[in-house]
Design a protein around this motif. Structure first.
Motif, PDB file in Angstrom:
ATOM      1  N   ILE A 165       0.846  -1.197   0.000  1.00 33.11           N
ATOM      2  CA  ILE A 165       0.000   0.000   0.000  1.00 33.11           C
ATOM      3  C   ILE A 165       0.880   1.245   0.000  1.00 33.11           C
ATOM      4  N   VAL A 166       1.871   1.267   0.869  1.00 34.19           N
ATOM      5  CA  VAL A 166       2.783   2.420   0.942  1.00 34.19           C
ATOM      6  C   VAL A 166       3.516   2.588  -0.377  1.00 34.19           C
ATOM      7  N   ASP A 167       3.961   1.482  -0.970  1.00 28.51           N
ATOM      8  CA  ASP A 167       4.659   1.555  -2.264  1.00 28.51           C
ATOM      9  C   ASP A 167       3.759   2.162  -3.344  1.00 28.51           C
ATOM     10  N   GLU A 168       2.497   1.735  -3.386  1.00 27.35           N
ATOM     11  CA  GLU A 168       1.571   2.275  -4.387  1.00 27.35           C
ATOM     12  C   GLU A 168       1.287   3.751  -4.125  1.00 27.35           C
ATOM     13  N   MET A 169       1.119   4.116  -2.848  1.00 21.74           N
ATOM     14  CA  MET A 169       0.874   5.525  -2.524  1.00 21.74           C
ATOM     15  C   MET A 169       2.075   6.389  -2.924  1.00 21.74           C
ATOM     16  N   THR A 170       3.280   5.884  -2.720  1.00 17.01           N
ATOM     17  CA  THR A 170       4.488   6.616  -3.104  1.00 17.01           C
ATOM     18  C   THR A 170       4.526   6.815  -4.617  1.00 17.01           C
ATOM     19  N   ALA A 171       4.198   5.774  -5.364  1.00 16.29           N
ATOM     20  CA  ALA A 171       4.192   5.875  -6.829  1.00 16.29           C
ATOM     21  C   ALA A 171       3.149   6.896  -7.304  1.00 16.29           C
ATOM     22  N   ILE A 172       1.981   6.889  -6.691  1.00 16.35           N
ATOM     23  CA  ILE A 172       0.930   7.841  -7.057  1.00 16.35           C
ATOM     24  C   ILE A 172       1.387   9.261  -6.732  1.00 16.35           C
ATOM     25  N   ARG A 173       1.978   9.451  -5.537  1.00 15.03           N
ATOM     26  CA  ARG A 173       2.466  10.772  -5.134  1.00 15.03           C
ATOM     27  C   ARG A 173       3.508  11.293  -6.121  1.00 15.03           C
ATOM     28  N   GLU A 174       4.422  10.414  -6.556  1.00 13.48           N
ATOM     29  CA  GLU A 174       5.458  10.816  -7.506  1.00 13.48           C
ATOM     30  C   GLU A 174       4.869  11.262  -8.840  1.00 13.48           C
ATOM     31  N   GLN A 175       3.716  10.707  -9.220  1.00 10.00           N
ATOM     32  CA  GLN A 175       3.055  11.144 -10.457  1.00 10.00           C
ATOM     33  C   GLN A 175       2.279  12.447 -10.255  1.00 10.00           C
ATOM     34  N   LEU A 176       1.651  12.572  -9.070  1.00 10.16           N
ATOM     35  CA  LEU A 176       0.809  13.738  -8.838  1.00 10.16           C
ATOM     36  C   LEU A 176       1.590  15.025  -8.591  1.00 10.16           C
ATOM     37  N   GLU A 177       2.765  14.938  -7.979  1.00 11.72           N
ATOM     38  CA  GLU A 177       3.497  16.165  -7.642  1.00 11.72           C
ATOM     39  C   GLU A 177       3.820  17.011  -8.871  1.00 11.72           C
ATOM     40  N   PRO A 178       4.423  16.470  -9.943  1.00 13.76           N
ATOM     41  CA  PRO A 178       4.681  17.320 -11.114  1.00 13.76           C
ATOM     42  C   PRO A 178       3.380  17.788 -11.800  1.00 13.76           C
ATOM     43  N   TRP A 179       2.366  16.931 -11.783  1.00  6.74           N
ATOM     44  CA  TRP A 179       1.080  17.327 -12.351  1.00  6.74           C
ATOM     45  C   TRP A 179       0.531  18.521 -11.577  1.00  6.74           C
ATOM     46  N   TRP A 180       0.595  18.467 -10.238  1.00  5.96           N
ATOM     47  CA  TRP A 180       0.085  19.542  -9.409  1.00  5.96           C
ATOM     48  C   TRP A 180       0.848  20.840  -9.660  1.00  5.96           C
ATOM     49  N   ARG A 181       2.151  20.771  -9.711  1.00  3.97           N
ATOM     50  CA  ARG A 181       2.953  21.980  -9.925  1.00  3.97           C
ATOM     51  C   ARG A 181       2.576  22.681 -11.231  1.00  3.97           C
ATOM     52  N   ARG A 182       2.243  21.905 -12.254  1.00  3.42           N
ATOM     53  CA  ARG A 182       1.866  22.489 -13.532  1.00  3.42           C
ATOM     54  C   ARG A 182       0.439  23.046 -13.513  1.00  3.42           C
ATOM     55  N   ASN A 183      -0.486  22.388 -12.796  1.00  2.00           N
ATOM     56  CA  ASN A 183      -1.908  22.741 -12.870  1.00  2.00           C
ATOM     57  C   ASN A 183      -2.460  23.490 -11.662  1.00  2.00           C
ATOM     58  N   ALA A 184      -1.692  23.661 -10.606  1.00  2.00           N
ATOM     59  CA  ALA A 184      -2.190  24.268  -9.371  1.00  2.00           C
ATOM     60  C   ALA A 184      -2.768  25.655  -9.597  1.00  2.00           C
ATOM     61  N   ALA A 185      -2.090  26.469 -10.359  1.00  2.00           N
ATOM     62  CA  ALA A 185      -2.522  27.858 -10.547  1.00  2.00           C
ATOM     63  C   ALA A 185      -3.925  27.936 -11.151  1.00  2.00           C
ATOM     64  N   THR A 186      -4.271  27.017 -12.032  1.00  2.00           N
ATOM     65  CA  THR A 186      -5.598  27.059 -12.653  1.00  2.00           C
ATOM     66  C   THR A 186      -6.671  26.433 -11.767  1.00  2.00           C
ATOM     67  N   LEU A 187      -6.270  25.591 -10.817  1.00  2.00           N
ATOM     68  CA  LEU A 187      -7.243  24.896  -9.968  1.00  2.00           C
ATOM     69  C   LEU A 187      -7.504  25.595  -8.640  1.00  2.00           C
ATOM     70  N   LEU A 188      -6.528  26.311  -8.149  1.00  2.00           N
ATOM     71  CA  LEU A 188      -6.637  26.892  -6.806  1.00  2.00           C
ATOM     72  C   LEU A 188      -7.466  28.168  -6.779  1.00  2.00           C
ATOM     73  N   PRO A 189      -8.265  28.324  -5.711  1.00  2.00           N
ATOM     74  CA  PRO A 189      -8.920  29.613  -5.496  1.00  2.00           C
ATOM     75  C   PRO A 189      -7.833  30.669  -5.211  1.00  2.00           C
ATOM     76  N   THR A 190      -8.175  31.917  -5.408  1.00  2.00           N
ATOM     77  CA  THR A 190      -7.228  33.007  -5.207  1.00  2.00           C
ATOM     78  C   THR A 190      -6.619  32.959  -3.814  1.00  2.00           C
ATOM     79  N   LYS A 191      -5.309  33.199  -3.736  1.00  2.00           N
ATOM     80  CA  LYS A 191      -4.536  33.282  -2.502  1.00  2.00           C
ATOM     81  C   LYS A 191      -4.539  31.993  -1.675  1.00  2.00           C
ATOM     82  N   ARG A 192      -4.802  30.878  -2.307  1.00  2.00           N
ATOM     83  CA  ARG A 192      -4.754  29.592  -1.601  1.00  2.00           C
ATOM     84  C   ARG A 192      -3.577  28.787  -2.130  1.00  2.00           C
ATOM     85  N   LYS A 193      -3.043  27.914  -1.283  1.00  2.00           N
ATOM     86  CA  LYS A 193      -1.936  27.051  -1.690  1.00  2.00           C
ATOM     87  C   LYS A 193      -2.340  25.592  -1.724  1.00  2.00           C
TER      88      LYS A 193
END
Length: 172
Positions: A52-80
């Motif tokens: 389970i931990v191994d799968e969660m780590t793999a998912i996290r490794e995929q989501l982090e670069p995706w988030w960095r690219r898409n966060a600005a369009t998804l986040l409400p103003t002044k939120r992180k």
């Protein structure tokens, strides 16, 4: 259990001492059984959790670069961060910390102490040199130290009763 009289001979105390040793063995065996059971439980849990931990780590490794690219369009103003898909996803900024080129706290403190202008940046924590005071109490400053309230305690004799370790036995 037989009540042992305070003036009983050694042959009457010996069975109690032997019983104490036997109880110590039982306690040690119970500790071994407990540790074995804990090890077995941890092994069983690891069989379940490691994949389970191994799968969660793999998912996290995929989501982090995706988030960095898409966060600005998804986040409400002044939120992180935000809630998405049953998770909170986002980023946070850590706090700042002081660095020192040589990386050693003691060296940093002594460097600051050596500079006249930097005394305000060094904490000095006075403490009593107990070994020196103990020695001095028997010397020329003894009366002055006692007048200040210093002294030494009298060692207390404490009864001991421990099961003796024997070759080939389990110890607690």
């Amino acid at each position: 259990m037989t009540k042992l009289r305070i003036n009983a001979p050694v042959d009457q105390a010996t069975p109690l001492i032997e019983r104490y040793a036997a109880l110590g063995t039982e306690l040690a065996l119970a500790d071994v059984a407990r540790n074995d059971a804990i090890t077995a439980a941890n092994t069983a849990a690891d069989r379940i959790t490691v994949p389970i931990v191994d799968e969660m780590t793999a998912i996290r490794e995929q989501l982090e670069p995706w988030w960095r690219r898409n966060a600005a369009t998804l986040l409400p103003t002044k939120r992180k961060s935000m809630e998405l898909g049953g998770c909170v996803i986002g980023s946070k900024t850590g706090s700042t910390s002081v660095t020192f080129a040589l990386g050693n706290d003691e060296l940093a403190a002594s460097t600051l102490q050596a500079a006249r202008w930097s005394k305000a940046y060094v904490r000095v924590k006075p403490s009593v040199d107990k070994a020196a005071v103990k020695t001095a109490l028997a010397g020329k400053d003894g009366d002055k130290l006692r007048a200040l309230g210093f002294g030494v305690t009298t060692p207390i004799e404490t009864f001991i009763l421990d099961r003796a370790d024997q070759s080939g036995t389990v110890t607690a």
